[in-house]
Design an enzyme around this catalytic site. Structure first.
Site, PDB file in Angstrom:
ATOM      1  N   HIS A 230      41.580  68.260  57.706  1.00 45.98           N
ATOM      2  CA  HIS A 230      40.925  67.883  58.968  1.00 45.98           C
ATOM      3  C   HIS A 230      40.192  66.546  58.827  1.00 45.98           C
ATOM      4  CE1 HIS A 230      38.519  68.437  62.684  1.00 45.98           C
ATOM      5  NE2 HIS A 230      37.548  67.900  61.960  1.00 45.98           N
ATOM      6  N   GLU A 231      39.428  66.391  57.761  1.00 42.87           N
ATOM      7  CA  GLU A 231      38.695  65.136  57.564  1.00 42.87           C
ATOM      8  C   GLU A 231      39.655  63.966  57.359  1.00 42.87           C
ATOM      9  OE1 GLU A 231      35.707  64.980  58.311  1.00 42.87           O
ATOM     10  OE2 GLU A 231      35.369  67.142  58.373  1.00 42.87           O
TER      11      GLU A 231
ATOM     12  N   HIS B 245      40.790  62.526  60.567  1.00 38.28           N
ATOM     13  CA  HIS B 245      39.925  61.506  61.173  1.00 38.28           C
ATOM     14  C   HIS B 245      40.269  60.114  60.644  1.00 38.28           C
ATOM     15  CE1 HIS B 245      37.481  64.147  63.491  1.00 38.28           C
ATOM     16  NE2 HIS B 245      36.968  64.785  62.458  1.00 38.28           N
TER      17      HIS B 245
END
Length: 233
Positions: free
Chosen positions: A101-102, A105
């Site tokens: 998920h990170e 980004h």
């Protein structure tokens, strides 16, 4: 505020408070549950983050450990993904989901994803708003100045706007993470469901934060309306 304004506020506030508490409990319990489940491929969080970057053709992003738990984040200023200790070297289902998920980004920034560009652009304004909104609101109350109080409402509204823009950014990062998890076969089907539950629980905290800001905004608007009504009386 008049009694009926108070009633409206509490009717809206109570379910949002319950949701906020539930979201915090849910994200912690879900992360801990799948943080104890080792993935079969023994993929660590750091490796999962690297795989998301590689799969999307993104280079030059550092992946580093950071202290704490659930402190994982991507810093666009240093172009670095920071992963907490339970994620960086951990080969668990939670670690893969959170790290991917990170990394999502970082991919958003690299590919100039629209909502994240909007969020980055309004950060200085929202920081100003969050810093001075309370001051304007208090001055408006003390001085009984509707224009000053209205300024405070507008400044506080910037915080709600930032959280609103944040929602598609977070949902998209999770979608990117899950696509890479599927495409690169980082997790099997059962583990993938666990990672999705972790990311869904995390997303719920952003929804709860937005709703709480909107409830506070509603409160200020009700105060503004009641003060205006009293002046007319």
């Amino acid at each position: 505020m008049p009694f009926y304004y108070d009633t409206i506020y509490w009717i809206v506030l109570i379910p949002v408070l319950i949701l906020s508490v539930y979201a915090q409990i849910k994200v912690s319990s879900t992360f801990n549950r799948y943080g104890k489940a080792a993935n079969r491929r023994r993929i660590t969080g750091a490796q999962a983050a690297y795989e998301v970057l590689r799969s999307n053709g993104v280079t030059g992003v550092d992946i580093r450990p950071c202290s704490g738990s659930l402190t994982d984040h991507y810093d666009p200023r240093s172009n670095t993904i920071y992963l907490s200790q339970p994620v960086y070297n951990a080969a668990t289902v939670s670690a893969v989901g959170v790290a991917a998920h990170e990394a999502g980004h970082a991919v958003q920034y690299a590919q100039a994803y629209g909502p994240i560009q909007v969020r980055s652009a309004i950060i200085p304004v929202t920081q100003f708003g969050s810093k001075f909104a309370f001051i304007a609101l208090m001055l408006g109350l003390v001085l009984y100045s509707q224009p000053v109080f209205a300024l405070g409402i507008a400044l506080f509204g910037l915080t709600a706007l930032f959280q609103l823009v944040t929602l598609p950014v977070e949902f998209n990062a999770s979608a990117r993470a899950l696509r890479t998890i599927d495409g690169a076969l980082l997790l099997d089907e059962e583990e993938r469901r666990g990672a999705k539950r972790v990311l869904t629980a995390a997303a719920l905290t952003y929804v709860a934060a937005l709703l709480m800001s909107l409830v506070q905004l509603l409160r200020y608007l009700l105060i503004f309306a009641s003060r205006g009504g009293n002046r007319r009386d």
